[in-house]
Enzyme design. Structure first.
Site, PDB file in Angstrom:
ATOM      1  CB  THR A  12      19.780 -21.921 -19.266  1.00 16.97           C
ATOM      2  OG1 THR A  12      18.881 -20.937 -19.777  1.00 16.97           O
ATOM      3  CG2 THR A  12      21.128 -21.290 -18.944  1.00 16.97           C
ATOM      4  N   GLY A  13      17.847 -23.652 -21.495  1.00 17.99           N
ATOM      5  CA  GLY A  13      16.528 -24.287 -21.614  1.00 17.99           C
ATOM      6  C   GLY A  13      16.643 -25.738 -22.075  1.00 17.99           C
ATOM      7  CB  SER A  41      21.309 -17.612 -17.442  1.00 15.68           C
ATOM      8  OG  SER A  41      20.028 -18.088 -17.195  1.00 15.68           O
ATOM      9  CB  CYS A 129       7.980 -30.542 -31.411  1.00 20.23           C
ATOM     10  SG  CYS A 129       6.760 -29.732 -30.378  1.00 20.23           S
ATOM     11  CD  GLN A 156       1.310 -31.129 -28.920  1.00 21.08           C
ATOM     12  OE1 GLN A 156       0.469 -30.931 -29.792  1.00 21.08           O
ATOM     13  NE2 GLN A 156       2.156 -30.184 -28.542  1.00 21.08           N
ATOM     14  CB  SER A 159       9.441 -31.826 -21.799  1.00 21.01           C
ATOM     15  OG  SER A 159       9.110 -32.862 -22.696  1.00 21.01           O
ATOM     16  N   GLY A 160       7.082 -30.163 -23.711  1.00 19.86           N
ATOM     17  CA  GLY A 160       6.791 -29.276 -24.838  1.00 19.86           C
ATOM     18  C   GLY A 160       6.611 -27.835 -24.370  1.00 19.86           C
ATOM     19  CE  LYS A 209       2.689 -22.036 -32.797  1.00 25.28           C
ATOM     20  NZ  LYS A 209       3.321 -22.314 -31.509  1.00 25.28           N
ATOM     21  NE  ARG A 231       1.135 -29.264 -23.158  1.00 26.58           N
ATOM     22  CZ  ARG A 231       2.033 -28.990 -24.110  1.00 26.58           C
ATOM     23  NH1 ARG A 231       2.911 -29.883 -24.496  1.00 26.58           N
ATOM     24  NH2 ARG A 231       2.020 -27.806 -24.702  1.00 26.58           N
ATOM     25  CG  HIS A 238       5.010 -33.996 -28.531  1.00 19.52           C
ATOM     26  ND1 HIS A 238       5.171 -33.823 -27.183  1.00 19.52           N
ATOM     27  CD2 HIS A 238       5.076 -32.740 -29.078  1.00 19.52           C
ATOM     28  CE1 HIS A 238       5.319 -32.535 -26.908  1.00 19.52           C
ATOM     29  NE2 HIS A 238       5.275 -31.857 -28.043  1.00 19.52           N
TER      30      HIS A 238
END
Ligand SMILES: NC(=O)c1ccc[n+]([C@@H]2O[C@H](COP(=O)([O-])OP(=O)(O)OC[C@H]3O[C@@H](n4cnc5c(N)ncnc54)[C@H](OP(=O)(O)O)[C@@H]3O)[C@@H](O)[C@H]2O)c1
Length: 323
Positions: A12-13, A41, A129, A156, A159-160, A209, A231, A238
């Protein structure tokens, strides 16, 4: 027509829905795709790629009916369910950070290090990402010029942060107020130069990361990588300013040639890539390649990519196709 029984966990994401759409595009049969999410869900209907699906909550019984499980959940959920799936012989591909630094788990961008899939691993991690978008541009240069160091400044999209990031920006645009449950300040009309959890060394986990994952994927433990992750109030895709230093003096024409023929990249000499134009594209867009006038071993460039597609969902389905 692909007859593997594929489960999408977190369907659902934002990433989960995009995975289902990419599976359909690549010819996986809807009857062989099962959608799972949290208990809240259970029973929900979703229409994706013009096909109707029912979402179920994940159970141990359900997971053992699968050949492959594609995880688009946070690290805690992935960690819990991948160990169960693994014990049932299900191949797992994970979008979260849970296994990315595990030496026994390959971290894969098919265009960069797809060869590591030849060992048929049971658990595979898809990188962060920003790592994917940065390395699609840097890896082809590294392979010919030997990259010694890079610095990334990211811009970024909200929606990240998944569905909640998009909702926050939308509410702030509509109401004018601040709805910063996930941000340290208002995001609409603003720029926040900190993403993730501070690590006590001045960097955040998001910045670390990008650096650690790049070393693992390029098999370059000595690579000197640093990042500042920012952000911005952009919905999707991005962007990134990259500065890379190589072993010896760089020939700009040769570097351009590498980027022009690199897989997964659209190299443009004349225009400037923007998230508005690059969202909903499979390729990442590289522009503004320049030589540092003060250091002839150094290149600067600008790259933009749809972080939900190539930065997550598409990368996972490409890994599955390679397997
Ligand atoms: N967004 C990006 O740009 C991006 C890029 C690369 C990697 N990733 C990674 O991909 C993963 C998913 O991100 P997202 O942006 O798609 O997040 P999202 O939109 O918030 O979706 C999260 C999904 O996880 C599901 N979920 C939550 N708890 C669960 C549980 N206990 N069992 C099963 N499913 C559960 C949610 O289901 P409900 O709807 O039922 O709550 C939802 O489907 C994260 O690890 C993220 O770091 C995201």
């Amino acid at each position: 027509m692909k007859l593997q029984r594929v489960g999408v966990i977190g369907a659902t994401g934002l990433v989960g829905q995009a995975i289902v759409e990419w599976l359909l595009r690549f010819g996986y049969l809807p009857d062989y795709i099962s959608l799972f999410a949290s208990q809240s869900s259970d029973g929900k209907s979703l229409t994706l790629g013009q096909k109707n699906f029912s979402v179920l909550s994940l159970t141990e019984k359900a997971i053992q009916t699968l050949d492959v499980a594609l995880f688009a959940t946070d690290a805690a959920v992935s960690r819990q369910w991948i160990s169960i799936a693994q014990s049932r012989g299900v191949v797992c591909i994970d979008n979260s950070s849970a296994f990315r630094q595990d030496p026994s788990v390959p971290l894969v961008i098919p265009e960069v290090n797809g060869h590591v899939l030849a060992t048929h691993p049971q658990v595979i991690a898809s990188p962060n990402c920003s790592t994917i978008i940065a390395l699609l541009a840097l890896a082809p240069l590294h392979h010919t010029l030997r990259m010694k160091a890079f610095t990334a400044c990211t811009y970024q999209a909200v929606s990240g942060n998944g569905t909640e990031g998009l909702r926050t920006l939308e509410r702030e645009r509509q109401c004018g107020d601040s709805f910063s449950e996930i941000y340290s300040d208002r995001i609409e009309g603003n720029v926040i130069a900190s993403i993730g959890i501070p690590q006590g060394n001045g960097f955040t986990d998001e910045e670390e990361k990008l650096c650690h994952e790049s070393r693992k994927i390029l098999a370059s433990p000595e690579l000197q990588a640093t990042a500042t992750c920012v952000r911005v109030p952009v919905e999707r895709a991005h962007s990134m300013a990259l500065q890379a230093r190589f072993e010896s003096s760089v020939d700009l024409a040769m570097a351009e040639e590498q980027l022009r023929y690199a897989p997964g990249i659209h190299y443009t000499l004349t225009s400037v890539a923007t998230p508005f134009r690059c969202a909903w594209n499979e390729d990442c867009f590289v522009s503004r390649l320049r030589k540092d006038p003060f250091d002839d071993k150094q290149l600067l460039l600008w790259t933009v990519g749809d972080q939900i597609w190539k930065g997550a969902a598409l990368n996972v389905v490409q890994i599955l196709n390679r397997l």
